[in-house]
Design a protein around this motif. Structure first.
Motif, PDB file in Angstrom:
ATOM      1  N   PHE A 155      45.775  19.606  66.367  1.00  0.00           N
ATOM      2  CA  PHE A 155      46.386  20.942  66.424  1.00  0.00           C
ATOM      3  C   PHE A 155      45.397  22.081  66.622  1.00  0.00           C
ATOM      4  O   PHE A 155      45.792  23.231  66.665  1.00  0.00           O
ATOM      5  N   ARG A 156      44.108  21.726  66.785  1.00  0.00           N
ATOM      6  CA  ARG A 156      43.081  22.761  66.872  1.00  0.00           C
ATOM      7  C   ARG A 156      43.329  23.749  68.013  1.00  0.00           C
ATOM      8  O   ARG A 156      43.023  24.928  67.889  1.00  0.00           O
ATOM      9  N   ASP A 157      43.866  23.271  69.116  1.00  0.00           N
ATOM     10  CA  ASP A 157      44.017  24.146  70.288  1.00  0.00           C
ATOM     11  C   ASP A 157      45.435  24.674  70.467  1.00  0.00           C
ATOM     12  O   ASP A 157      45.741  25.334  71.446  1.00  0.00           O
ATOM     13  N   LEU A 158      46.309  24.358  69.534  1.00  0.00           N
ATOM     14  CA  LEU A 158      47.673  24.885  69.590  1.00  0.00           C
ATOM     15  C   LEU A 158      47.726  26.249  68.908  1.00  0.00           C
ATOM     16  O   LEU A 158      47.026  26.484  67.934  1.00  0.00           O
ATOM     17  N   PRO A 159      48.581  27.160  69.425  1.00  0.00           N
ATOM     18  CA  PRO A 159      48.762  28.427  68.719  1.00  0.00           C
ATOM     19  C   PRO A 159      49.621  28.215  67.472  1.00  0.00           C
ATOM     20  O   PRO A 159      50.816  27.956  67.578  1.00  0.00           O
ATOM     21  N   ILE A 160      48.983  28.268  66.321  1.00  0.00           N
ATOM     22  CA  ILE A 160      49.674  28.067  65.042  1.00  0.00           C
ATOM     23  C   ILE A 160      49.331  29.228  64.123  1.00  0.00           C
ATOM     24  O   ILE A 160      48.169  29.591  63.993  1.00  0.00           O
TER      25      ILE A 160
ATOM     26  N   GLU B 233      41.318  24.027  56.983  1.00  0.00           N
ATOM     27  CA  GLU B 233      40.571  23.520  58.144  1.00  0.00           C
ATOM     28  C   GLU B 233      40.946  24.280  59.420  1.00  0.00           C
ATOM     29  O   GLU B 233      40.088  24.569  60.249  1.00  0.00           O
ATOM     30  N   LEU B 234      42.223  24.603  59.574  1.00  0.00           N
ATOM     31  CA  LEU B 234      42.670  25.315  60.787  1.00  0.00           C
ATOM     32  C   LEU B 234      42.624  26.830  60.609  1.00  0.00           C
ATOM     33  O   LEU B 234      42.947  27.575  61.540  1.00  0.00           O
ATOM     34  N   ASN B 235      42.235  27.261  59.421  1.00  0.00           N
ATOM     35  CA  ASN B 235      42.113  28.698  59.120  1.00  0.00           C
ATOM     36  C   ASN B 235      43.417  29.459  59.318  1.00  0.00           C
ATOM     37  O   ASN B 235      43.452  30.517  59.949  1.00  0.00           O
ATOM     38  N   VAL B 236      44.484  28.890  58.787  1.00  0.00           N
ATOM     39  CA  VAL B 236      45.779  29.575  58.774  1.00  0.00           C
ATOM     40  C   VAL B 236      46.314  29.558  57.340  1.00  0.00           C
ATOM     41  O   VAL B 236      45.802  28.830  56.485  1.00  0.00           O
TER      42      VAL B 236
END
Lengths: 185, 185
Positions: free
Chosen positions: B59-64, B84-87
């Motif tokens: 999911f690193r390159d998905l807009p989340i 990890e994904l900073n969200v």
């Protein structure tokens, strides 16, 4: 161009900034209780990340083998802290949730009573377990976790909390352990 | 001298190695169910860390914008993935647990029924929410989470799972969403 998700070292927030992300809700879950709602802190990535970073800094140089935490809110901080400190995680759960042989401990809560379980084989003999929960009030849940860790053969490295409600006797109840909290009220 | 907690890039485990850390427990919680116990995976830092790393890579390159997860086991993976994904993280909880105004959704489970809640103000309008749970079986819990995210004004970026039990209709129930799983049985 900077990616939105890139992390700056100056991105970490101070305690007072973190406190501004805790929402006070009067009379929850029962009249007279002022509930400290952590969901605004969790939903703000900078606050959540700062919280885990601050917790990790407290324990980076301590010998810790495992992190233990009671469901459900304890999991929210213990899981990322385990990843950050590169140790395993031991879930401590309500009755009927852990599928293997368990050890159990019953205790009185601030409002009501509770029983917690740990897998009997969860902890290698003598392993140093850091216990973490979101909130310290009277200390009943954390004392139960500490008892379970010791019953299972581990030793308690420290008892850590994101929030400490001072003056409710939590530290006294946990006087046999090192107690660390990030935000005090 | 290397610190014990230092992480090597070759430290990440493969799917089959991760599977070896899932314990099969027959007849839990009811006769006829083969329960996949994730606690050995959690307690092994390398396995736990590898799981979060593999999930993040999907999911690193998905807009989340946010990660949403249902208590309690969902929290164990969603919280470190959010870091990890900073969200930010949105907890989806059982009745009586969230202290603010909530939206709720009732549904049938594989064994029993359930009701889940989300804070009514949890999700900014149009925010893209990645939903994560430990296990996909019939998909009831995840469908409830997706309904709650949409009720609250968000859109579901994807539905992710650590474990997928294939052949129980989960993917069909979630056919309106992108479904991603790490370990299939």
């Amino acid at each position: 161009m900077k990616k939105v998700r890139e992390v700056q070292s100056d991105q970490y927030l101070s305690s007072s900034e973190l406190k501004s992300r805790i929402r006070d809700i009067p009379d929850f879950p029962v009249p007279g209780i002022l509930y400290r709602d952590i969901t605004p802190l969790l939903s703000d990535s900078r606050s959540f990340r700062s919280t885990i970073h601050c917790l990790a800094n407290q324990f980076r140089d301590l010998p810790i083998d495992l992190i233990g935490a009671a469901e459900a809110r304890g999991f929210l901080f213990a899981a990322p802290l385990a990843i950050e400190l590169n140790v395993g995680l031991i879930p401590i759960r309500k009755p009927g949730k852990l599928p293997w042989k368990t050890l159990s401990y019953s205790y009185e809560l601030e409002y009501g009573s509770n029983e917690l379980h740990i897998h009997a084989d969860a902890i290698p003999k003598g392993a140093k377990v850091l216990l973490l929960d979101d909130l310290l009030a009277t200390g009943g849940t954390m004392e139960a976790c500490a008892q379970l860790v010791e019953k299972a053969g581990g030793t308690v490295a420290a008892c850590a909390f994101v929030i400490e409600l001072c003056g409710l006797g939590g530290r006294e109840k946990l006087k046999d352990y090192d107690v660390v909290s990030l935000l005090q009220y």
